[in-house]
Motif scaffolding. Structure first.
Motif, short mmCIF file in Angstrom:
data_model
loop_
_atom_site.label_atom_id
_atom_site.label_comp_id
_atom_site.label_asym_id
_atom_site.label_seq_id
_atom_site.Cartn_x
_atom_site.Cartn_y
_atom_site.Cartn_z
N HIS A 355 0.69 -1.13 -0.14
CA HIS A 355 -0.19 0.04 -0.08
C HIS A 355 0.98 1.20 0.02
O HIS A 355 0.61 2.18 -0.94
CB HIS A 355 -0.94 0.13 1.16
N GLU A 356 2.09 1.30 0.84
CA GLU A 356 2.80 2.35 1.03
C GLU A 356 3.62 2.71 -0.53
O GLU A 356 3.61 3.65 -0.87
CB GLU A 356 3.87 2.25 1.98
N TYR A 357 4.10 1.57 -1.17
CA TYR A 357 4.55 1.70 -2.22
C TYR A 357 3.79 2.13 -3.42
O TYR A 357 4.00 3.07 -4.42
CB TYR A 357 5.39 0.38 -2.76
N ASP A 358 2.49 1.58 -3.32
CA ASP A 358 1.56 2.11 -4.35
C ASP A 358 1.16 3.40 -4.43
O ASP A 358 1.07 4.13 -5.44
CB ASP A 358 -0.02 1.09 -4.03
N ILE A 359 1.19 4.35 -3.08
CA ILE A 359 0.90 5.48 -2.94
C ILE A 359 2.04 6.22 -3.82
O ILE A 359 1.77 7.25 -4.82
CB ILE A 359 1.00 6.05 -1.56
N TYR A 360 3.38 5.97 -3.44
CA TYR A 360 4.32 6.66 -4.24
C TYR A 360 4.22 6.25 -5.89
O TYR A 360 4.49 6.83 -6.72
CB TYR A 360 5.55 6.21 -3.72
N PHE A 361 4.06 5.16 -5.85
CA PHE A 361 3.93 4.68 -7.43
C PHE A 361 2.86 5.41 -8.34
O PHE A 361 3.14 6.07 -9.54
CB PHE A 361 3.59 3.21 -7.71
N ASN A 362 1.69 5.69 -7.70
CA ASN A 362 0.65 6.57 -8.48
C ASN A 362 1.07 7.82 -8.62
O ASN A 362 0.67 8.35 -9.50
CB ASN A 362 -0.48 6.04 -7.53
N LYS A 363 1.69 8.27 -7.38
CA LYS A 363 2.20 9.68 -7.45
C LYS A 363 2.99 10.04 -8.42
O LYS A 363 2.97 10.87 -9.35
CB LYS A 363 2.77 10.14 -6.03
N TYR A 364 4.31 9.22 -8.66
CA TYR A 364 5.22 9.42 -9.80
C TYR A 364 4.60 9.13 -11.15
O TYR A 364 5.20 9.60 -12.00
CB TYR A 364 6.38 8.73 -9.32
N ASN A 365 3.67 8.14 -11.21
CA ASN A 365 3.20 7.42 -12.55
C ASN A 365 2.12 8.70 -13.07
O ASN A 365 2.39 8.82 -14.19
CB ASN A 365 2.42 6.01 -12.35
N LYS A 366 1.52 9.47 -12.09
CA LYS A 366 0.63 10.63 -12.63
C LYS A 366 1.55 11.69 -13.19
O LYS A 366 1.11 11.97 -14.31
CB LYS A 366 -0.13 10.95 -11.40
#
Length: 676
Positions: A355-366
């Motif tokens: 969940h923590e990595y997914d937050i950062y992944f979505n942030k930088y992916n956006k």
């Protein structure tokens, strides 16, 4: 050439024979042709500046600008075109599309006013790289092949090697035959040039198709590819100081590492890790983000396959930490690393870390997606502007070709007349003066005719430019990015909540709306019924985006024929303003309501449209935007469209007023559209 003609006229006046004049003319023409193909000091200066683009960008640009200044000072159009081409390729490396485009087009425009093969080759090279940068492969291949052929005629083998390798990449993955053909030719040219930079560039192009063919289970092909890359790396390391593009050395290490990872048999782990360490070292030493990212990524994927999750995790975190120490943020790299960490957490069933990595992944992916969208828009705009300029340049090329044909014809006639000078010198002298006067009169008439045509073309182009400008701004104003992203976010939320039927319905509406906007923006007129359907789709999607915080109603009285035709997308900007600036800010004050009415004024054959909302009103909306830099384009664009469509028509009218009644504040828009 004009100097040669003047010299011949003087030479004729001295009474020389026609044969001696023709011999002299041939010698002068050959001398001029040879001198035009040699590399000048200014070109060498620009090339030296270009070679510094990786080590010292500021010095590179300064030296190239000095070379350009000298070219202009010497009035050398050939050197000027070459300097512009080098500047264009330098700004390509700096990822500055605006300057890249400007210099490439200047080089191409100037080169085509000369007859110099060298300048034309450079300008086509720059234009080919530009078309490749903005994702126009077909155009890139055309320009590159023209430059390739001209440099081959000039025996510039190092340039042929670089361009041939780039052409090979352009044919991937559509044509393996052409990919192999130009890669092999590039290597032959590179070996002739004995230039380390060109040899490495060409060998990587050959290695690319070997890498593709070695992906199968054929161990023989795999061994050939590995042997080729080992030789490539060995050669590059021997002459590393002479190689400007250090990233190519890193790419060679990465490619051979990929070969080891996809080996038909058990992987040679020691060799694999050794090459990745070399690539990582090169990436960090020369600040090559792609090399560094790819090397860490391959190592991490290798340890994931081995089941050594801790080592893989440390590698990805190391990459993230290193990236965050830099003065810039590579969102693509960060998104890739966090994506890999998500994969690791999933394999270990560590859902908190996932969940923590997914937050950062979505942030930088956006952020990466926003950058890519911006680049796509810039490339589209650049293609549009470049194509317009290229049309003008092609017209100039045709005129130059016609002028060349006329010159060759005049030289042929001059040769015949010079041969006849031996027998009829005095008669020819007076006849020459007669033809010269006649030619002057014809040229003057031709000049006057061309000026008239240019004036008419200019007026037509100005009118067309005004129309295209309005239509483009109209299309840009239809659906803003906030609307698209919020809507897609709501649809995504429905899918996640398993409301798939509703999500599919709204996704269909969105697709239909997008298609309607794109199709209708290219039409002069559409039926009122089609305009109303488009408005309904748009308002349905806005209701979804704003959680059904408003209702709408469309009233078409009996006087109106739904098949009458009006300009497309005329009402949508005002509907958008009513929703965005009137109804959306209502919050929890009251439920929003939007009404659109159509009435036919029969005495003037005019369609009257009213758009009424119960929002916060114009005055309050403007007061909230006093400190916000925002300009509404709907009224201005519609005024300009109506003025262009109905010049001096007294029945055209557009009014926007506040309404205050028992139902509360709101806005009232009145628009009258002539139907004839």
């Amino acid at each position: 050439m004009e100097a040669i003609v003047k010299f011949l006229n003087i030479y004729l006046a001295t009474g020389r024979t026609a044969l001696s004049i023709l011999v002299l003319m041939f010698i002068l023409l050959c001398t001029m042709k040879v001198s035009a193909q040699q590399q000048t000091q200014i070109e060498k200066m620009a090339a030296e500046g270009y070679a510094m683009r990786f080590s010292d960008t500021i010095a590179s640009l300064r030296i190239q600008q000095e070379a350009l200044f000298l070219a202009k000072k010497n009035n050398s159009r050939v050197d000027e075109a070459i300097c512009y081409a080098y500047l264009a390729m330098t700004y390509r490396r700096l990822l500055q599309l605006k300057e890249f485009t400007r210099y490439a087009e200047q080089s191409y425009g100037i080169a085509n006013t000369t007859a110099d093969s060298r300048a034309i080759a450079y300008s086509n090279w720059a234009m080919g790289l530009l078309r490749s940068y903005i994702d126009d492969k077909a155009g890139a291949v055309d320009y590159m092949l023209k430059a390739y052929g001209l440099f081959a005629q000039l025996n510039e083998y190092s340039y042929c090697a670089k361009i041939g390798a780039d052409v090979s990449y352009l044919f991937y993955p559509g044509s393996e035959v052409n990919m192999r053909k130009y890669a092999d030719e590039a290597l032959r040219f590179a070996e002739k040039s004995n230039d380390p930079e060109s040899i490495l560039h060409a060998r990587l192009a050959v290695g690319s198709y070997l890498l593709e063919s070695a992906s199968s289970n054929d161990s023989l092909l795999w061994k050939q590819a590995v042997s080729f890359y080992k030789k490539t790396i060995h050669q590059a390391e021997q002459v590393e100081e002479f190689i400007v593009s250090k990233s190519n050395i890193g790419i060679a290490h990465l490619n051979i590492a990929a070969l080891y990872m996809n080996a038909p048999k058990l992987i040679d782990e020691k060799a694999f890790l050794s090459h990745l360490e070399q690539a990582t070292h090169i990436g960090r030493k020369y600040n090559l983000r792609n090399i560094y990212r790819s090397s860490l990524g391959l190592r991490g994927q290798f340890f994931i396959q081995k089941g050594d999750y801790r080592t893989a995790e440390n590698l990805f975190k190391e990459g993230i930490a290193y990236q965050q120490t830099l003065p810039y943020k590579d969102n693509d790299l960060l998104a890739a690393f966090f994506g890999c960490l998500k994969e690791l957490a999933s394999k270990e069933k560590d859902y908190a870390a996932y969940h923590e990595y997914d937050i950062y992944f979505n942030k930088y992916n956006k952020l990466k997606y926003d950058e890519e969208m911006q680049k796509i828009l810039q490339n589209t705009d650049a293609r549009f502007e470049s194509e317009k300029k290229l049309e003008l340049i092609k017209q100039l090329e045709k005129e130059n070709e016609l002028e060349k044909k006329n010159k060759f014809l005049s030289y042929g006639i001059s040769g015949v007349l010079l041969a006849g000078l031996v027998f009829v010198y005095r008669s020819y002298y007076y006849r020459q003066r007669y033809y010269q006067n006649r030619e002057d009169i014809l040229q003057q008439k031709q000049t006057n005719s061309e000026l008239k045509v240019q004036l008419m073309e200019k007026e037509s182009l100005e009118i067309l430019a005004d129309k295209l400008s309005i239509e483009r701004r109209l299309l840009q104003s239809q659906m803003n990015p906030h609307f698209i992203f919020n809507l897609l976010g709501n649809i995504q939320s429905m899918i996640l909540k398993n409301d798939r039927l509703i999500a599919i319905s709204y996704l269909g509406k969105f697709a239909k709306l997008t298609r309607q906007v794109l199709e209708q923006s290219r039409m002069d007129r559409i039926s009122l019924e089609l305009e109303v359907q488009t408005l309904k789709n748009y308002m349905d999607l806005q209701q979804l985006r704003l959680n059904h915080s408003f209702d709408y109603y469309i009233d078409m009285d009996e006087t109106v024929d739904p098949n009458v035709h009006i300009p497309p997308l005329l009402l949508q900007p005002f509907v958008e303003n009513a929703i965005e600036h009137g109804l959306k800010p209502l919050a929890d004050l009251r439920h929003g309501f939007l009404k659109i009415s159509f009435h036919l004024r029969m005495d003037a054959d005019v369609l009257e449209c009213t758009i009424t909302d119960n929002g916060i009103g114009l005055e309050e909306s403007r007061s909230k935007k006093k400190n916000v830099p925002h300009t509404s384009l709907s009224t201005k664009i519609t005024d300009e469209r109506l003025a262009l469509l109905y010049p001096d028509n007294p029945f055209v009218q557009l009014k926007m007023t506040d309404r205050k009644d028992v139902e509360g504040a709101g806005c009232h828009v009145f628009l009258s559209i002539p139907l004839i």
